[in-house]
Design a protein around this motif. Sequence first.
Motif, mmCIF file in Angstrom:
data_model
loop_
_atom_site.group_PDB
_atom_site.id
_atom_site.type_symbol
_atom_site.label_atom_id
_atom_site.label_comp_id
_atom_site.label_asym_id
_atom_site.label_seq_id
_atom_site.Cartn_x
_atom_site.Cartn_y
_atom_site.Cartn_z
ATOM 1 N N CYS A 131 0.819 -1.219 0.000
ATOM 2 C CA CYS A 131 0.000 0.000 0.000
ATOM 3 C C CYS A 131 0.849 1.264 0.000
ATOM 4 C CB CYS A 131 -0.921 0.031 1.218
ATOM 5 S SG CYS A 131 -2.302 -1.124 1.156
ATOM 6 N N ILE A 132 1.955 1.229 0.723
ATOM 7 C CA ILE A 132 2.699 2.469 0.936
ATOM 8 C C ILE A 132 3.830 2.698 -0.049
ATOM 9 C CG2 ILE A 132 2.145 2.412 3.401
ATOM 10 C CD1 ILE A 132 5.131 1.679 3.857
ATOM 11 N N VAL A 133 4.138 1.721 -0.909
ATOM 12 C CA VAL A 133 5.242 1.904 -1.866
ATOM 13 C C VAL A 133 5.109 3.207 -2.645
ATOM 14 C CG1 VAL A 133 6.275 1.019 -3.999
ATOM 15 C CG2 VAL A 133 5.937 -0.508 -2.061
ATOM 16 N N PRO A 134 3.916 3.539 -3.194
ATOM 17 C CA PRO A 134 3.813 4.795 -3.954
ATOM 18 C C PRO A 134 3.953 6.054 -3.096
ATOM 19 C CG PRO A 134 1.982 3.299 -4.464
ATOM 20 C CD PRO A 134 2.652 2.783 -3.231
ATOM 21 N N LEU A 135 3.843 5.904 -1.771
ATOM 22 C CA LEU A 135 3.875 7.056 -0.876
ATOM 23 C C LEU A 135 5.246 7.300 -0.257
ATOM 24 C CD1 LEU A 135 0.587 6.267 1.109
ATOM 25 C CD2 LEU A 135 0.822 7.683 -0.948
ATOM 26 N N ARG A 136 6.167 6.354 -0.424
ATOM 27 C CA ARG A 136 7.439 6.433 0.286
ATOM 28 C C ARG A 136 8.306 7.558 -0.253
ATOM 29 N NH1 ARG A 136 9.574 0.603 2.209
ATOM 30 N NH2 ARG A 136 10.977 2.019 3.251
ATOM 31 N N PRO A 137 8.962 8.295 0.646
ATOM 32 C CA PRO A 137 9.943 9.294 0.203
ATOM 33 C C PRO A 137 11.218 8.600 -0.265
ATOM 34 C CG PRO A 137 9.949 9.141 2.591
ATOM 35 C CD PRO A 137 8.833 8.242 2.116
ATOM 36 N N SER A 138 12.124 9.370 -0.821
ATOM 37 C CA SER A 138 13.398 8.799 -1.264
ATOM 38 C C SER A 138 14.101 8.127 -0.078
ATOM 39 C CB SER A 138 14.288 9.898 -1.835
ATOM 40 O OG SER A 138 15.529 9.374 -2.250
ATOM 41 N N PRO A 139 14.520 6.855 -0.229
ATOM 42 C CA PRO A 139 15.068 6.102 0.911
ATOM 43 C C PRO A 139 16.553 6.324 1.159
ATOM 44 C CG PRO A 139 14.857 4.662 -0.975
ATOM 45 C CD PRO A 139 14.322 5.998 -1.414
ATOM 46 N N VAL A 140 16.999 7.555 1.049
ATOM 47 C CA VAL A 140 18.414 7.853 1.264
ATOM 48 C C VAL A 140 18.848 7.454 2.672
ATOM 49 C CG1 VAL A 140 20.120 9.708 1.422
ATOM 50 C CG2 VAL A 140 18.442 9.706 -0.441
ATOM 51 N N GLN A 141 18.022 7.759 3.667
ATOM 52 C CA GLN A 141 18.376 7.437 5.047
ATOM 53 C C GLN A 141 18.497 5.937 5.248
ATOM 54 O OE1 GLN A 141 19.335 9.531 7.401
ATOM 55 N NE2 GLN A 141 19.722 7.812 8.792
ATOM 56 N N SER A 142 17.588 5.168 4.652
ATOM 57 C CA SER A 142 17.677 3.707 4.761
ATOM 58 C C SER A 142 18.968 3.188 4.143
ATOM 59 C CB SER A 142 16.479 3.051 4.065
ATOM 60 O OG SER A 142 15.310 3.183 4.833
ATOM 61 N N ASP A 143 19.372 3.756 3.015
ATOM 62 C CA ASP A 143 20.620 3.327 2.372
ATOM 63 C C ASP A 143 21.812 3.555 3.297
ATOM 64 O OD1 ASP A 143 19.277 2.568 0.081
ATOM 65 O OD2 ASP A 143 19.655 4.450 -0.979
ATOM 66 N N LEU A 144 21.823 4.697 3.971
ATOM 67 C CA LEU A 144 22.912 4.983 4.909
ATOM 68 C C LEU A 144 22.891 4.006 6.083
ATOM 69 C CD1 LEU A 144 22.709 8.895 5.023
ATOM 70 C CD2 LEU A 144 24.480 7.511 3.922
ATOM 71 N N GLU A 145 21.702 3.709 6.565
ATOM 72 C CA GLU A 145 21.586 2.776 7.689
ATOM 73 C C GLU A 145 21.993 1.368 7.286
ATOM 74 O OE1 GLU A 145 17.959 5.354 9.731
ATOM 75 O OE2 GLU A 145 17.538 3.442 8.749
ATOM 76 N N HIS A 146 21.671 0.965 6.069
ATOM 77 C CA HIS A 146 22.097 -0.354 5.584
ATOM 78 C C HIS A 146 23.624 -0.455 5.574
ATOM 79 C CE1 HIS A 146 18.062 -0.845 3.250
ATOM 80 N NE2 HIS A 146 17.960 -1.250 4.501
ATOM 81 N N ARG A 147 24.284 0.609 5.150
ATOM 82 C CA ARG A 147 25.750 0.603 5.143
ATOM 83 C C ARG A 147 26.292 0.479 6.564
ATOM 84 N NH1 ARG A 147 28.219 -0.690 0.373
ATOM 85 N NH2 ARG A 147 27.160 0.373 -1.364
ATOM 86 N N GLY A 148 25.643 1.143 7.506
ATOM 87 C CA GLY A 148 26.083 1.048 8.895
ATOM 88 C C GLY A 148 25.917 -0.350 9.458
ATOM 89 N N ILE A 149 24.820 -1.010 9.103
ATOM 90 C CA ILE A 149 24.579 -2.394 9.545
ATOM 91 C C ILE A 149 25.626 -3.315 8.943
ATOM 92 C CG2 ILE A 149 22.968 -4.339 9.387
ATOM 93 C CD1 ILE A 149 20.714 -2.142 9.386
ATOM 94 N N LEU A 150 25.920 -3.130 7.659
ATOM 95 C CA LEU A 150 26.930 -3.959 7.003
ATOM 96 C C LEU A 150 28.300 -3.784 7.654
ATOM 97 C CD1 LEU A 150 26.184 -3.788 3.160
ATOM 98 C CD2 LEU A 150 26.068 -5.768 4.677
ATOM 99 N N GLU A 151 28.626 -2.567 8.019
ATOM 100 C CA GLU A 151 29.904 -2.314 8.675
ATOM 101 C C GLU A 151 29.990 -3.082 9.990
ATOM 102 O OE1 GLU A 151 32.601 1.538 9.993
ATOM 103 O OE2 GLU A 151 30.425 1.625 10.259
ATOM 104 N N ALA A 152 28.922 -3.061 10.772
ATOM 105 C CA ALA A 152 28.903 -3.781 12.048
ATOM 106 C C ALA A 152 29.020 -5.285 11.836
ATOM 107 C CB ALA A 152 27.628 -3.443 12.813
ATOM 108 N N LEU A 153 28.355 -5.798 10.787
ATOM 109 C CA LEU A 153 28.441 -7.223 10.487
ATOM 110 C C LEU A 153 29.866 -7.611 10.060
ATOM 111 C CD1 LEU A 153 25.096 -7.828 8.544
ATOM 112 C CD2 LEU A 153 25.667 -8.575 10.866
#
Length: 247
Positions: free
Chosen positions: A188-210
């Motif tokens: 339902c919310i895919v068309p409403l989502r803002p640009s996921p720049v913050q999520s991309d940054l957080e994914h990189r942080g998670i990968l670094e910890a892993l």
Amino acid sequence: MSKADDSLHRRPDLRAARPVPSLQGITEMAARDRAYHDLRYRILMGRLAPGTTLLETELAGLLNLSRTPVREAVIKLAEEGLVEVRPRHGVTVKPLTVKDVADILDIFSALEVRAVELVARIGLPATEWRQLERLASDMERETARGDIAAWSELDDEFHAHIVALCGNDRLQEALGACWGQQYRARLCIVPLRPSPVQSDLEHRGILEALKLGDSALARLRHQQHRDRADAQQLHLLKSHLGTNGMA
């Protein structure tokens, strides 16, 4: 090589925790499994809308199957919280409410955070690290393109890939049950989502910890990621569903 080490080098079931609805291979399935996957697909993809009520005989006719496999499939879907069965009144597709999704996300996110912590503790094989790095780069590419639907699919794959490496089958099964219940909300919310720049940054942080093998840091960063992403999803869902918070 120990048994634990060997398990890490077997290709994981990347969709164990996030079984995205699909009809692939359905014609080769046993009748019970065919009924389950077909009905689940129709419900999660919105082809059987929330509130739809059908008798068991009507479902059997819809799927061109006998009532026995349909009945077994309905029982499983009811256990997953996707339908409600009322004797002599039929099978009803459960409505989507903000409260239900919030309750599900409380469970789902807690389990996923634990899975990420376990992966960090076990250690991330180099081959899997490279795959996750590729997925992170692919998500960043789709963010730059503004293709949120493609990004969302890659996001699913990224998280599923990590969870599939946690070594806990029961945890993955529990995640799978929760995932199906909130998948409709995600669509339902895919068309409403803002640009996921913050999520991309957080994914990189998670990968670094892993990569560091720091389980405490991985847990913290993933918890922060889930808290923010869940709050955003619920806000967008409430906007989509309107004042009654239900569809």
